[in-house]
Design a protein around this motif. Sequence first.
Motif, PDB file in Angstrom:
ATOM      1  N   SER A   1     -43.415 -21.230 -24.288  1.00  0.00           N
ATOM      2  CA  SER A   1     -44.139 -20.304 -25.170  1.00  0.00           C
ATOM      3  C   SER A   1     -43.838 -20.624 -26.623  1.00  0.00           C
ATOM      4  O   SER A   1     -42.843 -21.268 -26.947  1.00  0.00           O
ATOM      5  CB  SER A   1     -43.745 -18.859 -24.869  1.00  0.00           C
ATOM      6  N   SER A   2     -44.717 -20.159 -27.522  1.00  0.00           N
ATOM      7  CA  SER A   2     -44.573 -20.461 -28.945  1.00  0.00           C
ATOM      8  C   SER A   2     -43.589 -19.517 -29.622  1.00  0.00           C
ATOM      9  O   SER A   2     -43.337 -18.415 -29.165  1.00  0.00           O
ATOM     10  CB  SER A   2     -45.920 -20.355 -29.654  1.00  0.00           C
ATOM     11  N   LEU A   3     -43.074 -19.992 -30.757  1.00  0.00           N
ATOM     12  CA  LEU A   3     -42.106 -19.215 -31.534  1.00  0.00           C
ATOM     13  C   LEU A   3     -42.570 -19.119 -32.982  1.00  0.00           C
ATOM     14  O   LEU A   3     -42.897 -20.136 -33.616  1.00  0.00           O
ATOM     15  CB  LEU A   3     -40.736 -19.910 -31.487  1.00  0.00           C
ATOM     16  N   LEU A   4     -42.616 -17.883 -33.481  1.00  0.00           N
ATOM     17  CA  LEU A   4     -42.825 -17.648 -34.913  1.00  0.00           C
ATOM     18  C   LEU A   4     -41.451 -17.416 -35.522  1.00  0.00           C
ATOM     19  O   LEU A   4     -40.751 -16.478 -35.134  1.00  0.00           O
ATOM     20  CB  LEU A   4     -43.715 -16.415 -35.125  1.00  0.00           C
ATOM     21  N   LYS A   5     -41.081 -18.309 -36.425  1.00  0.00           N
ATOM     22  CA  LYS A   5     -39.710 -18.256 -36.944  1.00  0.00           C
ATOM     23  C   LYS A   5     -39.729 -18.076 -38.460  1.00  0.00           C
ATOM     24  O   LYS A   5     -40.227 -18.938 -39.182  1.00  0.00           O
ATOM     25  CB  LYS A   5     -38.991 -19.556 -36.581  1.00  0.00           C
ATOM     26  N   ILE A   6     -39.209 -16.955 -38.902  1.00  0.00           N
ATOM     27  CA  ILE A   6     -39.124 -16.656 -40.334  1.00  0.00           C
ATOM     28  C   ILE A   6     -37.656 -16.827 -40.728  1.00  0.00           C
ATOM     29  O   ILE A   6     -36.776 -16.197 -40.138  1.00  0.00           O
ATOM     30  CB  ILE A   6     -39.587 -15.215 -40.626  1.00  0.00           C
ATOM     31  N   GLU A   7     -37.424 -17.705 -41.673  1.00  0.00           N
ATOM     32  CA  GLU A   7     -36.040 -18.021 -42.005  1.00  0.00           C
ATOM     33  C   GLU A   7     -35.782 -17.906 -43.510  1.00  0.00           C
ATOM     34  O   GLU A   7     -36.439 -18.566 -44.311  1.00  0.00           O
ATOM     35  CB  GLU A   7     -35.731 -19.455 -41.538  1.00  0.00           C
ATOM     36  N   ASP A   8     -34.869 -17.010 -43.865  1.00  0.00           N
ATOM     37  CA  ASP A   8     -34.424 -16.842 -45.254  1.00  0.00           C
ATOM     38  C   ASP A   8     -35.614 -16.722 -46.213  1.00  0.00           C
ATOM     39  O   ASP A   8     -35.604 -17.311 -47.298  1.00  0.00           O
ATOM     40  CB  ASP A   8     -33.526 -18.012 -45.653  1.00  0.00           C
ATOM     41  N   LEU A   9     -36.616 -15.963 -45.800  1.00  0.00           N
ATOM     42  CA  LEU A   9     -37.842 -15.866 -46.598  1.00  0.00           C
ATOM     43  C   LEU A   9     -37.615 -15.025 -47.857  1.00  0.00           C
ATOM     44  O   LEU A   9     -37.117 -13.893 -47.792  1.00  0.00           O
ATOM     45  CB  LEU A   9     -38.971 -15.248 -45.758  1.00  0.00           C
ATOM     46  N   ARG A  10     -37.990 -15.614 -48.974  1.00  0.00           N
ATOM     47  CA  ARG A  10     -37.859 -14.948 -50.277  1.00  0.00           C
ATOM     48  C   ARG A  10     -39.219 -14.893 -50.941  1.00  0.00           C
ATOM     49  O   ARG A  10     -39.916 -15.893 -51.033  1.00  0.00           O
ATOM     50  CB  ARG A  10     -36.876 -15.718 -51.167  1.00  0.00           C
ATOM     51  N   VAL A  11     -39.593 -13.681 -51.368  1.00  0.00           N
ATOM     52  CA  VAL A  11     -40.927 -13.484 -51.941  1.00  0.00           C
ATOM     53  C   VAL A  11     -40.822 -12.668 -53.220  1.00  0.00           C
ATOM     54  O   VAL A  11     -40.090 -11.667 -53.273  1.00  0.00           O
ATOM     55  CB  VAL A  11     -41.850 -12.747 -50.938  1.00  0.00           C
ATOM     56  N   SER A  12     -41.518 -13.135 -54.255  1.00  0.00           N
ATOM     57  CA  SER A  12     -41.580 -12.404 -55.523  1.00  0.00           C
ATOM     58  C   SER A  12     -43.000 -11.936 -55.799  1.00  0.00           C
ATOM     59  O   SER A  12     -43.969 -12.588 -55.408  1.00  0.00           O
ATOM     60  CB  SER A  12     -41.137 -13.304 -56.687  1.00  0.00           C
ATOM     61  N   VAL A  13     -43.100 -10.778 -56.461  1.00  0.00           N
ATOM     62  CA  VAL A  13     -44.388 -10.286 -56.945  1.00  0.00           C
ATOM     63  C   VAL A  13     -44.276 -10.147 -58.458  1.00  0.00           C
ATOM     64  O   VAL A  13     -43.354  -9.477 -58.947  1.00  0.00           O
ATOM     65  CB  VAL A  13     -44.743  -8.918 -56.317  1.00  0.00           C
ATOM     66  N   ASP A  14     -45.161 -10.773 -59.183  1.00  0.00           N
ATOM     67  CA  ASP A  14     -45.119 -10.776 -60.653  1.00  0.00           C
ATOM     68  C   ASP A  14     -43.723 -11.137 -61.165  1.00  0.00           C
ATOM     69  O   ASP A  14     -43.218 -10.502 -62.102  1.00  0.00           O
ATOM     70  CB  ASP A  14     -45.538  -9.399 -61.216  1.00  0.00           C
ATOM     71  N   GLY A  15     -43.084 -12.090 -60.543  1.00  0.00           N
ATOM     72  CA  GLY A  15     -41.772 -12.549 -60.998  1.00  0.00           C
ATOM     73  C   GLY A  15     -40.600 -11.699 -60.537  1.00  0.00           C
ATOM     74  O   GLY A  15     -39.442 -12.045 -60.784  1.00  0.00           O
ATOM     75  N   THR A  16     -40.891 -10.581 -59.866  1.00  0.00           N
ATOM     76  CA  THR A  16     -39.796  -9.724 -59.374  1.00  0.00           C
ATOM     77  C   THR A  16     -39.500 -10.042 -57.914  1.00  0.00           C
ATOM     78  O   THR A  16     -40.394  -9.949 -57.071  1.00  0.00           O
ATOM     79  CB  THR A  16     -40.185  -8.230 -59.473  1.00  0.00           C
TER      80      THR A  16
END
Length: 258
Positions: A1-16
């Motif tokens: 089966s497939s794996l969705l792997k999110i690792e150390d995800l970092r997201v900014s909005v308008d630089g924040t």
Amino acid sequence: SSLLKIEDLRVSVDGTPILKGVNLDIRQGEVHALMGPNGSGKSTLAFALMGHPKYEITGGTVEIDGVNLVDLDPNERARLGLFLAFQYPVTIPGVKVADFLRHAVTNVRNPDRKEGENLIPMREFRKELKGKMEELGMDLEFARRYLNDGFSGGEKKRMEILQLAMLNPKFAILDETDSGLDSDAVRVVSEGVARLSGSTEMGVLIITHHERLLEFNTPQFTHVMLAGRIVETGDASLAAELHNQGYAGVRERHPEAA
Ligand code: ADP
Ligand code: MG
Ligand code: MG
């Protein structure tokens, strides 16, 4: 089966910086609930997974079976098997539910086709649609409605679940935090996800404040987000605790995030 792997995800909005290192593994066939107080970053995670341009990925990876999605556009993500409910928030005058679904299904199955060419044959499509609607306990008349034309909250959710059933992605992300959900809508989503996860190999991440959304589809995993990180993972009893006692306990256990 497939794996969705999110690792150390970092997201900014308008630089924040909003997401500060999210880790989450979802296998096909699993139902995961993501909970957390308002403003903790749940929708930011959903938008970032969708590839929304406002949500800048500044670090980490999102992979399906080892293929990193973060530089792909939303259509390419869909082809790899990722479905985001709000990816198709359309109202097209004169388009019926069935027409819309026939195009959506064709686009995912045959992405290289030119506009107007090679839609899935009508007879085949009708048969498939009828089967899915029966499986979901939906009135077949719904397919003849004009898309989003005066839809109630419950009907919008019926549309969302039917799309999910027809597209049958490997992974579905449903952000249901909207406080506007009436009880019919809550039931449609809860039951729909339960039926889909029972009859398909879909991996589901359902983002919600409502414990009732988890009523029919008891998640195998519940995650709690605080201040841009997943700080706890448990089973359905964690969702119940959060519902009954709120986030005070979680905040106490994670003073660094509170
Ligand atoms: P949740 O879905 O858990 O309630 P959100 O992901 O919506 O949380 O928001 C997380 C934080 O990011 C909040 O502080 C919010 O104000 C901020 N944020 C989210 N989206 C935007 C945006 N489009 N523009 C500015 N700030 C945003
Ligand atoms: Mg919010
Ligand atoms: Mg939200």
